[in-house]
Write an enzyme that holds these catalytic residues in place. Structure first.
Site, PDB file in Angstrom:
ATOM      1  N   GLU A 199      -2.701   0.604  -4.091  1.00 14.69           N
ATOM      2  CA  GLU A 199      -1.869  -0.540  -3.725  1.00 14.69           C
ATOM      3  C   GLU A 199      -1.270  -1.189  -4.953  1.00 14.69           C
ATOM      4  O   GLU A 199      -1.858  -1.180  -6.027  1.00 14.69           O
ATOM      5  CB  GLU A 199      -2.676  -1.544  -2.905  1.00 14.69           C
ATOM      6  CG  GLU A 199      -4.085  -1.723  -3.420  1.00 14.69           C
ATOM      7  CD  GLU A 199      -4.914  -2.645  -2.551  1.00 14.69           C
ATOM      8  OE1 GLU A 199      -4.388  -3.671  -2.096  1.00 14.69           O
ATOM      9  OE2 GLU A 199      -6.095  -2.355  -2.355  1.00 14.69           O
ATOM     10  N   ASN A 225       0.840  -1.203   0.000  1.00 18.76           N
ATOM     11  CA  ASN A 225       0.000   0.000   0.000  1.00 18.76           C
ATOM     12  C   ASN A 225       0.870   1.246   0.000  1.00 18.76           C
ATOM     13  O   ASN A 225       1.927   1.274   0.632  1.00 18.76           O
ATOM     14  CB  ASN A 225      -0.916  -0.012   1.226  1.00 18.76           C
ATOM     15  CG  ASN A 225      -1.976  -1.091   1.112  1.00 18.76           C
ATOM     16  OD1 ASN A 225      -1.661  -2.280   1.051  1.00 18.76           O
ATOM     17  ND2 ASN A 225      -3.217  -0.687   1.071  1.00 18.76           N
TER      18      ASN A 225
HETATM   19  N1  RBF Z   1     -10.927  -4.487  -5.525  1.00 19.95           N
HETATM   20  C1  RBF Z   1     -12.197  -4.316  -5.955  1.00 19.95           C
HETATM   21  O1  RBF Z   1     -13.095  -4.165  -5.150  1.00 19.95           O
HETATM   22  N2  RBF Z   1     -12.492  -4.266  -7.296  1.00 19.95           N
HETATM   23  C2  RBF Z   1     -11.543  -4.445  -8.248  1.00 19.95           C
HETATM   24  O2  RBF Z   1     -11.865  -4.388  -9.447  1.00 19.95           O
HETATM   25  C3  RBF Z   1     -10.194  -4.670  -7.831  1.00 19.95           C
HETATM   26  N3  RBF Z   1      -9.214  -4.867  -8.724  1.00 19.95           N
HETATM   27  C4  RBF Z   1      -7.930  -5.082  -8.308  1.00 19.95           C
HETATM   28  C5  RBF Z   1      -6.930  -5.313  -9.247  1.00 19.95           C
HETATM   29  C6  RBF Z   1      -5.621  -5.528  -8.849  1.00 19.95           C
HETATM   30  C7  RBF Z   1      -4.571  -5.771  -9.886  1.00 19.95           C
HETATM   31  C8  RBF Z   1      -5.299  -5.526  -7.464  1.00 19.95           C
HETATM   32  C9  RBF Z   1      -3.898  -5.757  -7.004  1.00 19.95           C
HETATM   33  C10 RBF Z   1      -6.293  -5.295  -6.533  1.00 19.95           C
HETATM   34  C11 RBF Z   1      -7.623  -5.080  -6.930  1.00 19.95           C
HETATM   35  N4  RBF Z   1      -8.654  -4.856  -6.017  1.00 19.95           N
HETATM   36  C12 RBF Z   1      -9.942  -4.669  -6.434  1.00 19.95           C
HETATM   37  C13 RBF Z   1      -8.326  -4.588  -4.619  1.00 19.95           C
HETATM   38  C14 RBF Z   1      -8.457  -5.743  -3.683  1.00 19.95           C
HETATM   39  O3  RBF Z   1      -9.766  -5.761  -3.183  1.00 19.95           O
HETATM   40  C15 RBF Z   1      -7.432  -5.456  -2.589  1.00 19.95           C
HETATM   41  O4  RBF Z   1      -6.147  -5.711  -3.079  1.00 19.95           O
HETATM   42  C16 RBF Z   1      -7.645  -6.235  -1.328  1.00 19.95           C
HETATM   43  O5  RBF Z   1      -8.865  -5.869  -0.763  1.00 19.95           O
HETATM   44  C17 RBF Z   1      -6.534  -5.946  -0.325  1.00 19.95           C
HETATM   45  O6  RBF Z   1      -6.508  -4.603   0.054  1.00 19.95           O
HETATM   46 MG    MG Z   2      -1.951  -4.362   0.836  1.00 22.45          MG
END
Ligand code: RBF
Ligand code: MG
Length: 204
Positions: free
Chosen positions: A138, A46
């Site tokens: 992040e 993060n």
């Molecule tokens: N969280 C979402 O709610 N929607 C998303 O479309 C989404 N896409 C992500 C794509 C990538 C490449 C990464 C690394 C994270 C994504 N996340 C998304 C965040 C994910 O929910 C988050 O990494 C975890 O909740 C940990 O903080």
């Molecule tokens: Mg994290």
């Protein structure tokens, strides 16, 4: 009724990065909710608001307010004081009372991961699946680190946009899309005009 998702492109962006890319940033790794590692098995570094806000400002007239991006990243032992890192963490969008051990990147290994440039996918937004109340930024580094590196310095260059942030019916569906993002990032970064940023002086 089942809703079929439209097929996603396996590669995105032009043959070479175009405005607002490349976007360069130097900041610190702070702690998040820990869900990346525990719920998803996809750990993320993060970054504080002091770095994510300027990034979003730079993107605002090109991409949406939030989204998933790709580029290159490296982490280094901290060059700032623990106090400065704590201040950045305190001022940042994600606040939670989870206690993590900050080692400031001092467990990074020379020639293995210390200052080594890896591909990355970056998520900036509200994590709609989790209903976060604050925006977070992040980076998932496409490499298996042996140790954590909270408090380390992190440098990254963003070279393109993959997709907007979405909500999901299940954690499995979210994981599936993130894994697809990783493939998109690797394919997109393999093009010569993107690959060359891996050796950019910025990382030295
Ligand atoms: N969280 C979402 O709610 N929607 C998303 O479309 C989404 N896409 C992500 C794509 C990538 C490449 C990464 C690394 C994270 C994504 N996340 C998304 C965040 C994910 O929910 C988050 O990494 C975890 O909740 C940990 O903080
Ligand atoms: Mg994290």
């Amino acid at each position: 009724m089942t809703i079929e998702r439209t097929e996603r492109p396996k590669i995105v962006g032009h043959d070479s990065p175009t405005k607002p890319y490349p976007y360069y940033a130097k900041t610190q790794v702070i702690s998040g909710f820990g869900r990346g590692s525990s719920d998803l098995g996809i750990p993320t570094a993060n970054i504080p608001k002091s770095a994510s806000q300027p990034f979003l400002d730079a993107m605002s007239s090109y991409e949406g307010e939030t989204g998933i991006y790709y580029g290159w990243v490296a982490v280094y032992p901290s060059s700032t004081t623990p106090e400065a890192v704590k201040q950045a963490a305190q001022d940042s969008a994600v606040s939670c009372d989870r206690v993590v051990e900050y080692n400031y990147g001092h467990k990074l290994v020379e020639g293995e991961d210390k200052g080594v440039v890896f591909p990355m996918v970056m998520s900036v937004g509200w994590n709609p699946f989790y209903g976060n109340k604050q925006r977070s930024a992040e980076i998932h580094i496409i490499h298996k680190y042996k140790e954590t590196f909270y408090g380390a310095d992190i440098r990254f260059v963003v070279l393109g946009y993959i997709r907007p942030e979405l909500d999901y019916v299940s954690v499995e569906a979210l994981i599936e899309d993130i894994n697809f993002d990783i493939g998109v990032a690797l394919n997109s970064l393999a093009r010569p005009e993107y690959a060359k940023y891996k050796n950019d002086d910025f990382f030295k």
